[in-house]
Design a protein around this motif. Structure first.
Motif, PDB file in Angstrom:
ATOM      1  N   PHE A  27      31.290  -4.793  21.771  1.00  0.00           N
ATOM      2  CA  PHE A  27      30.700  -3.508  21.378  1.00  0.00           C
ATOM      3  C   PHE A  27      30.136  -2.727  22.555  1.00  0.00           C
ATOM      4  O   PHE A  27      30.177  -1.501  22.594  1.00  0.00           O
ATOM      5  N   TRP A  28      29.564  -3.431  23.527  1.00  0.00           N
ATOM      6  CA  TRP A  28      28.838  -2.747  24.592  1.00  0.00           C
ATOM      7  C   TRP A  28      29.301  -3.042  26.013  1.00  0.00           C
ATOM      8  O   TRP A  28      28.710  -2.526  26.962  1.00  0.00           O
ATOM      9  N   HIS A  29      30.306  -3.919  26.166  1.00  0.00           N
ATOM     10  CA  HIS A  29      30.706  -4.289  27.524  1.00  0.00           C
ATOM     11  C   HIS A  29      32.127  -3.856  27.857  1.00  0.00           C
ATOM     12  O   HIS A  29      33.002  -3.895  26.998  1.00  0.00           O
ATOM     13  N   LEU A  50      16.384   3.473  25.859  1.00  0.00           N
ATOM     14  CA  LEU A  50      17.433   2.452  25.825  1.00  0.00           C
ATOM     15  C   LEU A  50      17.533   1.795  24.460  1.00  0.00           C
ATOM     16  O   LEU A  50      16.540   1.332  23.914  1.00  0.00           O
ATOM     17  N   ARG A  51      18.772   1.792  23.948  1.00  0.00           N
ATOM     18  CA  ARG A  51      19.008   1.031  22.720  1.00  0.00           C
ATOM     19  C   ARG A  51      19.946  -0.113  23.111  1.00  0.00           C
ATOM     20  O   ARG A  51      21.129  -0.116  22.816  1.00  0.00           O
ATOM     21  N   LYS A  52      19.360  -1.049  23.814  1.00  0.00           N
ATOM     22  CA  LYS A  52      20.165  -2.165  24.312  1.00  0.00           C
ATOM     23  C   LYS A  52      20.188  -3.253  23.252  1.00  0.00           C
ATOM     24  O   LYS A  52      19.140  -3.821  22.921  1.00  0.00           O
ATOM     25  N   ASP A  58      25.853  -2.462  16.664  1.00  0.00           N
ATOM     26  CA  ASP A  58      26.385  -1.419  15.788  1.00  0.00           C
ATOM     27  C   ASP A  58      26.147  -0.075  16.439  1.00  0.00           C
ATOM     28  O   ASP A  58      25.351   0.055  17.359  1.00  0.00           O
ATOM     29  N   HIS A  59      26.865   0.930  15.962  1.00  0.00           N
ATOM     30  CA  HIS A  59      26.736   2.243  16.575  1.00  0.00           C
ATOM     31  C   HIS A  59      25.961   3.211  15.698  1.00  0.00           C
ATOM     32  O   HIS A  59      25.962   4.394  15.938  1.00  0.00           O
ATOM     33  N   LEU A  60      25.302   2.697  14.668  1.00  0.00           N
ATOM     34  CA  LEU A  60      24.580   3.606  13.785  1.00  0.00           C
ATOM     35  C   LEU A  60      23.078   3.372  13.818  1.00  0.00           C
ATOM     36  O   LEU A  60      22.327   3.925  13.017  1.00  0.00           O
ATOM     37  N   ILE A 105      24.248   4.844  30.857  1.00  0.00           N
ATOM     38  CA  ILE A 105      23.523   5.228  29.647  1.00  0.00           C
ATOM     39  C   ILE A 105      24.366   6.276  28.915  1.00  0.00           C
ATOM     40  O   ILE A 105      24.895   7.207  29.541  1.00  0.00           O
ATOM     41  N   LEU A 106      24.511   6.104  27.606  1.00  0.00           N
ATOM     42  CA  LEU A 106      25.413   6.970  26.838  1.00  0.00           C
ATOM     43  C   LEU A 106      24.716   8.269  26.464  1.00  0.00           C
ATOM     44  O   LEU A 106      24.177   8.427  25.387  1.00  0.00           O
ATOM     45  N   GLY A 107      24.719   9.179  27.364  1.00  0.00           N
ATOM     46  CA  GLY A 107      24.097  10.475  27.170  1.00  0.00           C
ATOM     47  C   GLY A 107      24.127  11.223  28.473  1.00  0.00           C
ATOM     48  O   GLY A 107      24.612  10.686  29.485  1.00  0.00           O
ATOM     49  N   PRO A 152      27.812  11.992  29.556  1.00  0.00           N
ATOM     50  CA  PRO A 152      27.566  13.202  28.775  1.00  0.00           C
ATOM     51  C   PRO A 152      28.532  13.255  27.592  1.00  0.00           C
ATOM     52  O   PRO A 152      29.717  12.953  27.742  1.00  0.00           O
ATOM     53  N   LYS A 153      28.006  13.627  26.430  1.00  0.00           N
ATOM     54  CA  LYS A 153      28.806  13.529  25.206  1.00  0.00           C
ATOM     55  C   LYS A 153      28.459  14.672  24.289  1.00  0.00           C
ATOM     56  O   LYS A 153      27.402  15.288  24.471  1.00  0.00           O
ATOM     57  N   HIS A 154      29.209  15.016  23.347  1.00  0.00           N
ATOM     58  CA  HIS A 154      30.496  14.457  22.968  1.00  0.00           C
ATOM     59  C   HIS A 154      31.485  15.550  23.294  1.00  0.00           C
ATOM     60  O   HIS A 154      31.424  16.628  22.679  1.00  0.00           O
ATOM     61  N   HIS A 163      32.573  15.123   8.374  1.00  0.00           N
ATOM     62  CA  HIS A 163      33.940  14.733   8.749  1.00  0.00           C
ATOM     63  C   HIS A 163      34.160  14.758  10.264  1.00  0.00           C
ATOM     64  O   HIS A 163      35.196  15.194  10.737  1.00  0.00           O
ATOM     65  N   ARG A 164      33.140  14.309  10.987  1.00  0.00           N
ATOM     66  CA  ARG A 164      33.252  14.419  12.445  1.00  0.00           C
ATOM     67  C   ARG A 164      34.420  13.622  13.006  1.00  0.00           C
ATOM     68  O   ARG A 164      34.884  13.866  14.102  1.00  0.00           O
ATOM     69  N   MET A 165      34.910  12.623  12.246  1.00  0.00           N
ATOM     70  CA  MET A 165      35.977  11.782  12.790  1.00  0.00           C
ATOM     71  C   MET A 165      37.374  12.313  12.503  1.00  0.00           C
ATOM     72  O   MET A 165      38.355  11.799  13.032  1.00  0.00           O
ATOM     73  N   ASP A 232      34.320   8.024  22.197  1.00  0.00           N
ATOM     74  CA  ASP A 232      33.179   7.706  21.357  1.00  0.00           C
ATOM     75  C   ASP A 232      33.578   6.445  20.577  1.00  0.00           C
ATOM     76  O   ASP A 232      34.756   6.069  20.529  1.00  0.00           O
ATOM     77  N   TRP A 233      32.594   5.819  19.984  1.00  0.00           N
ATOM     78  CA  TRP A 233      32.850   4.502  19.375  1.00  0.00           C
ATOM     79  C   TRP A 233      33.807   4.602  18.189  1.00  0.00           C
ATOM     80  O   TRP A 233      33.457   5.089  17.120  1.00  0.00           O
ATOM     81  N   GLY A 234      35.028   4.167  18.429  1.00  0.00           N
ATOM     82  CA  GLY A 234      36.035   4.224  17.368  1.00  0.00           C
ATOM     83  C   GLY A 234      36.780   5.546  17.336  1.00  0.00           C
ATOM     84  O   GLY A 234      37.448   5.862  16.353  1.00  0.00           O
TER      85      GLY A 234
END
Ligand code: BGC
Length: 764
Positions: A27-29, A50-52, A58-60, A105-107, A152-154, A163-165, A232-234
Motif C-alpha cells: 500500500f505504501w512502499h 503524517l498519516r504513516k 487504507d486510503h480512506l 509526502i503525498l501532497g 502535488p495532487k491531483h 464519481h471522481r474515479m 492516485d491510489w487505484g
C-alpha cells in the motif's frame, strides 16, 4: 546519482524486474531490487501532517496511523497568503518525514475550488490559480529543502468527489490553461516537485493516468518536470498506455497483474523497451535522491511541531466581521464559550488526510494557559450535539442562560465531520439547523455575540446581521483552540484573508447548474469565470469576497506608482504602493494586485489577481511594497496560436483590499509583440477586418476604388440625413457585423471577382 550510473543499473535488470518496479510493493512502499542496490521506499499522506500507517493500510483514513501532528488544512494555510509561513510548515513536515523514513509526502492537494460543494475543498487551497500555485510552491519548497519528495495532487481537473474515479472533466483549452493547469504550472516550473500524483478522473474523455498531452507534453516538455508521476491510489486504467503517456508508478501494489501486461507488451512489440527504460530512469533518479540524502539524526519533535501548528493557525484565521470593534475581548469581561467545538473542535477533515493527532488543544483547554485570559471569567455551555442535526432543547436553553449571564457570547460552530469529507460532495452550503438556531437564539438575548467557525468550505450565514463578530478558523489543525483564544483575546492580531469567495447562497455559484455533471461528464461551461472572476465580473453581492480579511488595526494604501506608462509585452513592469498601519497595534496586511484589461475583443474576467504580498507593519509604519509584473500578468491563452497572448491595449493596475474593493488604480498601455495573423474569408465581418490594422488599410483602399462605392455612400448619407431612419452611429454598428459577402448585395457593382481579389490582398 549520476545518470550514467542509473542507466547502468537499468541495463542489468531483467524485463520482469523492470516491469515490477513500475508498481508499488504494497500500500505504501515502492519496490526495491536488493541485488542492484535499489531500496524500497515509503510514501505517506499528507498533506497537512503524517498519516504513516505501520499496520493495516487504507486510503480512506479508516485504519489507524502513527501518532503525529495535525497542522491546519489547506483551506486555512492558503488564507495566510504567507509564503514564508507555508515554507516553514513544509520544512517541519520534511523533518518529520526524515525522522519517520518517509521518502515522499503525498501532497500538497491543490485542485481549484470550482464549487464550494466539493467534499475535498478543505484540503485544497483556492479558487484562484495564482494563490494555489504560490502557496503549494512554498510548501513544496519547504519539504524538499529537507531532501524529502512531495507529490502535488491531483493532476488535474479533479474538482469534485462525485464519481471522481470515472467522471470526465470537460473543458475548453483556454479554461484548462488559465485556471486548472495554471494552478499547477507555477509550482512545477519554480519548485520542481520530485513527483506528481495524477488524478482519478478523465480530462475530456481520457483518464489522467494515460493522458499524454498532460503528463508528457505539458508537464515534462513545457514545464520541465523531471520527477516521476504516480497514480492516485487505484487510479490506473490501462497500464501500458499509461507508461507510454508518461505515468511511471502505479500505486498501490497491483499484485503482479499489470506488471505482466508490461512484460507482454514489450515482448509483442506493443511497447518499446526504451520507453520503459525512460520511465525507470525518471523514477530511480528520485529514489536515489532521497536515499543519498537521508538525515539519520532527524527526530520527530511532537511538542515543538504542535507549537508550530498553533503559530501557523494564528496567521490563517480570518476575521470576517468585527462590528464596533467587539474583538479583541477584554479578559475582565465575563464570556460564555458556547458550542461543542469549544471543547471538541472540528479541526481536520475526513479521508486520506486524516491524522492521528497525538493531542488536541481546544479553546477551553487553551484558556488555562494562554496569556491575557482569565479562566475564571469564562463559562462553557455545550449548546448542541453535532452527532445528529437535531436541536437539543435542554442544551439550547442552558446556552441561552449562559449567554444571558455573561457580557459576551462566543459561539463555536461550523460543519460536522459528515457534512464534508473526501469521497462525496456536499449537497448544500448550510450549517446544521441546530447550530443556526442556537446562534439566532443566543444573538437574540446577547448583543455581544461572536461566532467562531470550524469548517473546510464556505457556509451560508443566515444570522450574519445579528452577530457582531465572526472568526473563520477553518479546519485549523490540532492546536486550533490555542490559536483561536490567542486571536479572541488579542495575543495574535488576525491577518488571514479569504482565498475563496463566500457566496450568499449556493444558487449564486458559477457552476450551480451543472456541478457534478451527468452521464459521467462534468462540463465546465462557466469557463474561466470561476470564483471571484465570476462574481466580480457580474458585480454581484456576495457574503464575503475573495481576499477579504479584517485586522485589529487598520491599513491605508497610497502612492501607487508604475515604472512606465507604456510598455511592450516583453518588458517587465514595476509597481509600487505604500501601505501604512494607521492603527495602534502591529499587524499584517495582504497587499493584492489585480490586473483589469480594458477593451479588446476577448471575453475576460473584469480583473484577476496577479500578485500579492503579506507585510508586517508596526503601528504608524509605512512600507513600500514592490511588485514586478511580466507578460503573463496581461496575457490570456489564445486558442488560435495555442499559447499565451498579450493583446495590445490599456490595462488597469488595481490595488484591492479584496477582489471587490479596489482602492487605487493606474492605467498602463501594453503593446503586443506577437501578431496573430488573421485569415479572412467571405464571412469575415467588416468589424473584424477593420479591427485589424492591415485589414483596415486594405479594405479602405479597396472601398475607395470599388465601382458603386460612391453611390452606396450617397445612399447612406441620404438615409442618415434629417429625419433619416439611421444615424452614423447606427450605420457603423450595422456595418460592424456585416459579412464581406454582403457587399455584393448592398454595394451596387461589387462582384464576387472583386471580393476574391480583396481577400487575396487581405490575406497576403
Ligand atoms: C486520495 C489521495 C491519497 C491516496 C492515498 C486517495 O484516495 O485521493 O489524495 O494520497 O488515497 O491515501
Amino acid at each position: 546519482m549520476e545518470q550514467a550510473k542509473i542507466k547502468n543499473i537499468i541495463s542489468q535488470m531483467t524485463l520482469e524486474e523492470k516491469a515490477g518496479l513500475c508498481s508499488g510493493l504494497d500500500f505504501w512502499h515502492t519496490k526495491g531490487i536488493e541485488r542492484l542496490g535499489i531500496p524500497s521506499e515509503m510514501v505517506s499522506d499528507g498533506p497537512h501532517g503524517l498519516r504513516k500507517q505501520d499496520q493495516a493500510a487504507d486510503h480512506l483514513g479508516i485504519n489507524d496511523s502513527i501518532q503525529a501532528v495535525c497542522f491546519p488544512a489547506g483551506c486555512a494555510t492558503a488564507s495566510s497568503f504567507d509564503r514564508d509561513l507555508v515554507r516553514k510548515l513544509g520544512e517541519t513536515l520534511g523533518e518529520e518525514c526524515q525522522a519517520e523514513n518517509i521518502s515522499t509526502i503525498l501532497g500538497p492537494a491543490m485542485n481549484i475550488k470550482r464549487s464550494p460543494l466539493c467534499g475535498r475543498n478543505f484540503e485544497y487551497y483556492s479558487e484562484d490559480p495564482l494563490v494555489s500555485t504560490e502557496i503549494a510552491g512554498a510548501l513544496v519548497h519547504g519539504v524538499q529543502s529537507k531532501h524529502v519528495g512531495t507529490s502535488p495532487k491531483h493532476f488535474m481537473a479533479n474538482n469534485q468527489e462525485y464519481h471522481r474515479m470515472t467522471s470526465s472533466s470537460e473543458m475548453d483549452e483556454r479554461t484548462m490553461r488559465e485556471i486548472y493547469l495554471a494552478s499547477f504550472e507555477g509550482m512545477v516550473k519554480k519548485e520542481k516537485p520530485w513527483t506528481i500524483m495524477n488524478s482519478y478522473n478523465k480530462l475530456n474523455g481520457t483518464y489522467l493516468c494515460e493522458n499524454k498531452e498532460m503528463l508528457t507534453d505539458v508537464l515534462r516538455k513545457e514545464w520541465g518536470f523531471d520527477g516521476y508521476v504516480m497514480t492516485d491510489w487505484g487510479a490506473m486504467n490501462e497500464r501500458v498506455e499509461a507508461l507510454k503517456a508518461g505515468c511511471n508508478l502505479e500505486m498501490p501494489s497491483c499484485g503482479g497483474t499489470t506488471d505482466a501486461e508490461i512484460v507482454k507488451a514489450v515482448q509483442n512489440g506493443e511497447l518499446d523497451e526504451a520507453v520503459l527504460d525512460q520511465r525507470l530512469e525518471e523514477f530511480l533518479n528520485i529514489i536515489f535522491r532521497y536515499e543519498e540524502n537521508r538525515d539519520q539524526k532527524a527526530v520527530f519533535q511532537l511538542e515543538r511541531d504542535h507549537g508550530i501548528a498553533r503559530q501557523v493557525e494564528e496567521e490563517c484565521i480570518v476575521l470576517l466581521k468585527n462590528e464596533g470593534d467587539l474583538l479583541p475581548l477584554s479578559p475582565d469581561k465575563k464570556a460564555a464559550f458556547i458550542g461543542k467545538y469549544a471543547k471538541a473542535p472540528r479541526y481536520q477533515g475526513g479521508g486520506s488526510s486524516h491524522i492521528n493527532s497525538f493531542k488536541v488543544e481546544s479553546a477551553m483547554d487553551a484558556v488555562k494557559f494562554c496569556e491575557n485570559v482569565k479562566e475564571e471569567n469564562i463559562v462553557f455551555a455545550q449548546g448542541y450535539d453535532d452527532a445528529e442535526d437535531l436541536t437539543n432543547e435542554a442544551l439550547l436553553e442552558e446556552a441561552v442562560e449562559a449567554a444571558k449571564n455573561a457580557e459576551i457570547a462566543v459561539i463555536f460552530a461550523g460543519l460536522p465531520d459528515n457534512f464534508e469529507s473526501e469521497g462525496y460532495d456536499r449537497k448544500h452550503m448550510r450549517m446544521p439547523d441546530c447550530q443556526n438556531r442556537l446562534i439566532e437564539a443566543v444573538a437574540e438575548i446577547q448583543s455581544n455575540t461572536v461566532v467562531v467557525l470550524h469548517n473546510g468550505s464556505p457556509v451560508e450565514m443566515p444570522w450574519i446581521g445579528k452577530v457582531k463578530a465572526v472568526l473563520e478558523a477553518y479546519l485549523g489543525g490540532q492546536a486550533v483552540g490555542g490559536a483561536v483564544v490567542n486571536v479572541l483575546y488579542g495575543n495574535a492580531n488576525p491577518s488571514g484573508h479569504l482565498a475563496e469567495t463566500f457566496p450568499l447562497r449556493l444558487q449564486d455559484t458559477p457552476c450551480y447548474l451543472n456541478y457534478g455533471g451527468e452521464h459521467d461528464k462534468s462540463v465546465y461551461s462557466e469557463g474561466v469565470f470561476v470564483g471571484y472572476r465570476y462574481y466580480a465580473s457580474k458585480d454581484m453581492e456576495v457574503l464575503f469576497p475573495f481576499g477579504h480579511g479584517l485586522s485589529y488595526t487598520t491599513f491605508a494604501y497610497s502612492n501607487l506608482s508604475v515604472g512606465k506608462e507604456k510598455m511592450t509585452e516583453s518588458e517587465t513592469l514595476t509597481v509600487t504602493v505604500d501601505v501604512t498601519n494607521t492603527g495602534e497595534i502591529a499587524g499584517k496586511e495582504v497587499a493584492q494586485l489585480y490586473v483589469a484589461p480594458k477593451g479588446g475583443t476577448i471575453i475576460r474576467p473584469v480583473r484577476e489577481l496577479k500578485a500579492f504580498e503579506k507585510i508586517n507593519l508596526a503601528p504608524g509604519e509605512t512600507k513600500k511594497v514592490q511588485f514586478t509584473l511580466d507578460r503573463r500578468a496581461f496575457a490570456y491563452w489564445s486558442t488560435q496560436i495555442h499559447d499565451w497572448h498579450v493583446g495590445s491595449g490599456e490595462y488597469e493596475i488595481q490595488i484591492g483590499r479584496n477582489a471587490q474593493d479596489i482602492v487605487l488604480s493606474h492605467s498602463v498601455a501594453v503593446e503586443s509583440e506577437v501578431h496573430i495573423p488573421k485569415v479572412f474569408d467571405f464571412n469575415s465581418t467588416m468589424g473584424e477586418i477593420l479591427a485589424d490594422p492591415k485589414g483596415k488599410a486594405v479594405l479602405e483602399q479597396a472601398m475607395a476604388s470599388m465601382a458603386g462605392a460612391e453611390e452606396a455612400q450617397e445612399m447612406g448619407e441620404q438615409a442618415q440625413g434629417d429625419g433619416g431612419a439611421i444615424n452614423s452611429e447606427m450605420m457603423a454598428a450595422m456595418m460592424e457585423g456585416m459579412p464581406l459577402r454582403q457587399l455584393i448585395s448592398f454595394v451596387p457593382g461589387v462582384t464576387k471577382d472583386a471580393l476574391n481579389q480583396l481577400l487575396m490582398a487581405l490575406n497576403l
